[in-house]
Design an enzyme around this catalytic site. Sequence first.
Site, PDB file in Angstrom:
ATOM      1  N   CYS A 277     -62.472 -18.828  13.032  1.00  5.60           N
ATOM      2  CA  CYS A 277     -61.465 -19.626  12.325  1.00  5.60           C
ATOM      3  C   CYS A 277     -62.071 -20.516  11.241  1.00  5.60           C
ATOM      4  O   CYS A 277     -61.558 -20.519  10.107  1.00  5.60           O
ATOM      5  CB  CYS A 277     -60.654 -20.468  13.292  1.00  5.60           C
ATOM      6  SG  CYS A 277     -60.736 -19.943  14.999  1.00  5.60           S
ATOM      7  N   ARG A 306     -70.431 -15.983  22.753  1.00  5.94           N
ATOM      8  CA  ARG A 306     -69.942 -17.034  23.635  1.00  5.94           C
ATOM      9  C   ARG A 306     -70.783 -17.069  24.895  1.00  5.94           C
ATOM     10  O   ARG A 306     -71.201 -16.028  25.389  1.00  5.94           O
ATOM     11  CB  ARG A 306     -68.480 -16.778  24.042  1.00  5.94           C
ATOM     12  CG  ARG A 306     -67.539 -16.952  22.892  1.00  5.94           C
ATOM     13  CD  ARG A 306     -66.095 -16.833  23.332  1.00  5.94           C
ATOM     14  NE  ARG A 306     -65.268 -16.837  22.135  1.00  5.94           N
ATOM     15  CZ  ARG A 306     -63.967 -16.645  22.124  1.00  5.94           C
ATOM     16  NH1 ARG A 306     -63.325 -16.463  23.260  1.00  5.94           N
ATOM     17  NH2 ARG A 306     -63.290 -16.661  20.998  1.00  5.94           N
ATOM     18  N   GLN A 324     -64.362  -9.426  17.488  1.00  4.38           N
ATOM     19  CA  GLN A 324     -62.906  -9.632  17.505  1.00  4.38           C
ATOM     20  C   GLN A 324     -62.219  -8.849  16.396  1.00  4.38           C
ATOM     21  O   GLN A 324     -62.751  -8.715  15.300  1.00  4.38           O
ATOM     22  CB  GLN A 324     -62.571 -11.109  17.274  1.00  4.38           C
ATOM     23  CG  GLN A 324     -62.730 -11.979  18.483  1.00  4.38           C
ATOM     24  CD  GLN A 324     -62.001 -13.312  18.316  1.00  4.38           C
ATOM     25  OE1 GLN A 324     -60.879 -13.367  17.828  1.00  4.38           O
ATOM     26  NE2 GLN A 324     -62.653 -14.380  18.713  1.00  4.38           N
ATOM     27  N   ASP A 326     -59.913  -9.886  14.471  1.00  7.17           N
ATOM     28  CA  ASP A 326     -59.362 -11.230  14.250  1.00  7.17           C
ATOM     29  C   ASP A 326     -58.586 -11.328  12.934  1.00  7.17           C
ATOM     30  O   ASP A 326     -58.834 -10.566  11.998  1.00  7.17           O
ATOM     31  CB  ASP A 326     -60.535 -12.217  14.210  1.00  7.17           C
ATOM     32  CG  ASP A 326     -60.104 -13.631  14.535  1.00  7.17           C
ATOM     33  OD1 ASP A 326     -58.911 -13.836  14.846  1.00  7.17           O
ATOM     34  OD2 ASP A 326     -60.958 -14.533  14.483  1.00  7.17           O
ATOM     35  N   HIS A 328     -56.446 -14.710  10.636  1.00  6.47           N
ATOM     36  CA  HIS A 328     -55.808 -16.023  10.558  1.00  6.47           C
ATOM     37  C   HIS A 328     -54.746 -15.954   9.478  1.00  6.47           C
ATOM     38  O   HIS A 328     -55.024 -15.556   8.348  1.00  6.47           O
ATOM     39  CB  HIS A 328     -56.860 -17.100  10.288  1.00  6.47           C
ATOM     40  CG  HIS A 328     -57.789 -17.246  11.451  1.00  6.47           C
ATOM     41  ND1 HIS A 328     -58.986 -16.583  11.536  1.00  6.47           N
ATOM     42  CD2 HIS A 328     -57.631 -17.907  12.623  1.00  6.47           C
ATOM     43  CE1 HIS A 328     -59.547 -16.842  12.698  1.00  6.47           C
ATOM     44  NE2 HIS A 328     -58.750 -17.649  13.388  1.00  6.47           N
ATOM     45  N   LYS A 412     -48.910 -20.611  22.414  1.00  5.32           N
ATOM     46  CA  LYS A 412     -49.479 -19.278  22.147  1.00  5.32           C
ATOM     47  C   LYS A 412     -48.830 -18.218  23.006  1.00  5.32           C
ATOM     48  O   LYS A 412     -48.237 -18.518  24.046  1.00  5.32           O
ATOM     49  CB  LYS A 412     -50.989 -19.270  22.361  1.00  5.32           C
ATOM     50  CG  LYS A 412     -51.389 -19.628  23.774  1.00  5.32           C
ATOM     51  CD  LYS A 412     -52.890 -19.493  23.945  1.00  5.32           C
ATOM     52  CE  LYS A 412     -53.275 -19.877  25.362  1.00  5.32           C
ATOM     53  NZ  LYS A 412     -54.579 -19.496  25.763  1.00  5.32           N
ATOM     54  N   HIS A 458     -53.483 -17.824  14.698  1.00  9.57           N
ATOM     55  CA  HIS A 458     -54.690 -17.057  15.039  1.00  9.57           C
ATOM     56  C   HIS A 458     -54.181 -15.849  15.812  1.00  9.57           C
ATOM     57  O   HIS A 458     -53.405 -16.021  16.753  1.00  9.57           O
ATOM     58  CB  HIS A 458     -55.599 -17.804  16.017  1.00  9.57           C
ATOM     59  CG  HIS A 458     -55.995 -19.178  15.615  1.00  9.57           C
ATOM     60  ND1 HIS A 458     -57.305 -19.518  15.400  1.00  9.57           N
ATOM     61  CD2 HIS A 458     -55.286 -20.309  15.441  1.00  9.57           C
ATOM     62  CE1 HIS A 458     -57.380 -20.804  15.105  1.00  9.57           C
ATOM     63  NE2 HIS A 458     -56.162 -21.308  15.126  1.00  9.57           N
TER      64      HIS A 458
HETATM   65  C1  TSB Z   1     -57.600 -14.938  17.790  1.00 12.11           C
HETATM   66  N1  TSB Z   1     -59.669 -18.071  17.283  1.00 12.11           N
HETATM   67  C2  TSB Z   1     -58.906 -17.114  18.037  1.00 12.11           C
HETATM   68  C3  TSB Z   1     -58.708 -15.859  17.194  1.00 12.11           C
HETATM   69  O1  TSB Z   1     -58.306 -16.203  15.885  1.00 12.11           O
HETATM   70  C4  TSB Z   1     -59.675 -16.775  19.320  1.00 12.11           C
HETATM   71  O2  TSB Z   1     -60.889 -16.711  19.310  1.00 12.11           O
HETATM   72  N2  TSB Z   1     -58.941 -16.561  20.391  1.00 12.11           N
HETATM   73  S1  TSB Z   1     -59.531 -16.190  21.856  1.00 12.11           S
HETATM   74  O3  TSB Z   1     -60.518 -17.141  22.243  1.00 12.11           O
HETATM   75  O4  TSB Z   1     -58.399 -16.044  22.728  1.00 12.11           O
HETATM   76  O5  TSB Z   1     -60.240 -14.802  21.739  1.00 12.11           O
HETATM   77  C5  TSB Z   1     -59.552 -13.691  21.227  1.00 12.11           C
HETATM   78  C6  TSB Z   1     -59.593 -12.522  22.174  1.00 12.11           C
HETATM   79  O6  TSB Z   1     -60.937 -12.149  22.451  1.00 12.11           O
HETATM   80  C7  TSB Z   1     -58.995 -12.777  23.551  1.00 12.11           C
HETATM   81  O7  TSB Z   1     -57.607 -12.607  23.522  1.00 12.11           O
HETATM   82  C8  TSB Z   1     -59.683 -11.721  24.406  1.00 12.11           C
HETATM   83  O8  TSB Z   1     -58.961 -10.503  24.361  1.00 12.11           O
HETATM   84  C9  TSB Z   1     -61.016 -11.504  23.715  1.00 12.11           C
HETATM   85  N3  TSB Z   1     -62.150 -12.129  24.440  1.00 12.11           N
HETATM   86  C10 TSB Z   1     -62.313 -13.442  24.702  1.00 12.11           C
HETATM   87  N4  TSB Z   1     -63.461 -13.653  25.365  1.00 12.11           N
HETATM   88  C11 TSB Z   1     -64.052 -12.432  25.517  1.00 12.11           C
HETATM   89  C12 TSB Z   1     -65.278 -11.987  26.130  1.00 12.11           C
HETATM   90  N5  TSB Z   1     -66.125 -12.837  26.692  1.00 12.11           N
HETATM   91  N6  TSB Z   1     -65.546 -10.667  26.111  1.00 12.11           N
HETATM   92  C13 TSB Z   1     -64.702  -9.785  25.528  1.00 12.11           C
HETATM   93  N7  TSB Z   1     -63.555 -10.155  24.934  1.00 12.11           N
HETATM   94  C14 TSB Z   1     -63.221 -11.463  24.935  1.00 12.11           C
HETATM   95 ZN    ZN Z   2     -58.995 -18.244  15.316  1.00  9.46          ZN
END
Ligand code: TSB
Ligand code: ZN
Length: 582
Positions: A277, A306, A324, A326, A328, A412, A458
Amino acid sequence: MINIKENERLSMLNHSCAHLMAQAVKHLFPEAKFWVGPVIEEGFYYDIDLGDKVLTEEDIPKIEKEMKKLAKDGKRIVRHEISKQEALEMFHDDPYKIDLISRMNEEDTVISCYTQGDFTDLCRGPHVESVKELKHFKLLKFSGAYWKGDAKNKMLQRIYGICFENEEDLNKHLQELAEAQERDHRKIGKDLKIFMSHDLVGKGMPLWLPNGAIIRKELENYIYKKEQKLGYKHVYTPCVGTVDLYKTSGHWDHYQENMFPMMQVDDEEFVLRPMNCPHHMLIYANELHSYRDLPIRIGEFATDFRYEASGAVKGLERVRSMCQNDAHLFVRPDQIGEEFKKVVELILDVYKDFGIKDYKFRLSLRDPLDKEKYFDDDKMWNEAEAKLREVLNDLGVSYFEAIGEAAFYGPKLDVEVKPAVGPEITLSTCQLDFLLPRRFELSYIDNEGNKQTPVVLHRAIFGTFDRFTAFILEETKGSLPLWLSPIQVNIIPVNNEYHLEYCENLQQELSDYRTNLDSRNEKLSYKMRESVINKNPITVIIGQKEVDNKTVSYREYGSEDTKTVTLDEFKEMLSKRILNKD
Ligand code: TSB
Ligand code: ZN
């Protein structure tokens, strides 16, 4: 699969069975000390300190045998209530129990113990009346587990098991478990050479093998085309940012425990990014925007890192390095509903293409009474939440509401699915955000020439390519549709001597598709069986008849029928099915 915790009688049986297991462990390993033994969805476990003893596969049947013997003896399970002082004396040589008891409040807690024969455990209960009732159980697995889940503490040993009322239920469950393990993407991913991991790379850092890379590329192409048609602009940004970037976004203060630690490079402090983001906020801020330019949709297939607890990391489903899908979306407040609707429609469209039917929409809302957790702007929250509900109702999708589950910055919508093994996971997500645009001082000029702040959505349709691939492998049991399959057509000559040349020409003719020519000097039946094991969607078998008639004979995965067609018909069939995502 059954959820033991949701059934009162089964919960009690499983809880009592955990005690029976502890008693058996104590008989076999008298030095054993016990931490906690709760009932879980999948049955029960007990965390045990066995001193220097490390459990092996051979110990499990021995423990089961002792449990059977104890159950046959049929001791009653008796409850006593005692004071805190008595409890402290009774368990004076057990540091784990002392830890539990000293945290109990004498005034409002009745400290209860349960005894069966020579074994007494501190426990709230309830339990079945006699160990006689515990006949139909199975110990399922064992693993290490840090005391209190903290990696700084001692590693205990955790044994998992499950107990049922009768043998039939137990066997049915064990059968379902075996099927789930067969469907587990970690097994499929290994068997079909989709991904691997290596200690030298690190935990939760999957390596996508060539077969996996094909799937991922197809997924990328697929979603890229969809997003492009919907007006998304795709970007590339680095997977690091400075600490200051994440201080501006607020992640440094609120998300740091999920981030890898900082790296110093010259005079800059970097972190591996956990989210994209902030980078996209800066791209928006790079230009001036008028109200007419909005919505602006910035998409990226973006790698994030992460920190996930080592016990939580799982195949491709929960990783520490992820990509992702992803985007925005920068919108005016009056565009929230319409844009949110487009996202939900895209989710529905994608799920239809992939045949995903078993999922739940969860609408996470704020708890209006919790003034601390949520960003304070009643009007904004009320309007936004009402809008999201209205869109979902208009679209006629069923959803459940989770009050108090919204993010600090906005409500959300998440899509929850159930993997083959383990608890539910979130696949797609769409999160409304009132705050980040303010923190980055984003603006657009409204129709009266005034500066306004946009709202951000997001959203990630696949979630991550990693998690989505894990899910799709489980949904399809590894038998991917033609368009996604790493190998689309596997060609087998009946006899290399007479038919190989025709097969080689055929492979050239099929150069628009992903083919494999199995020219090994193995028996036909062996190669055919392997083609099925590898879940190739189409296996072509070329013998003398095909060579003479210039035809193609093929079988589809899961079918015993052989069809014979001309090369043109074969190509047409492939193209049509790939186009239709069939
Ligand atoms: C959608 N900032 C927002 C983005 O813009 C975001 O990061 N959202 S999130 O934290 O929910 O992550 C997005 C998606 O990543 C989740 O819906 C999930 O499907 C996937 N995700 C989250 N953590 C993991 C992980 N550790 N391993 C694999 N996929 C993951
Ligand atoms: Zn985001």
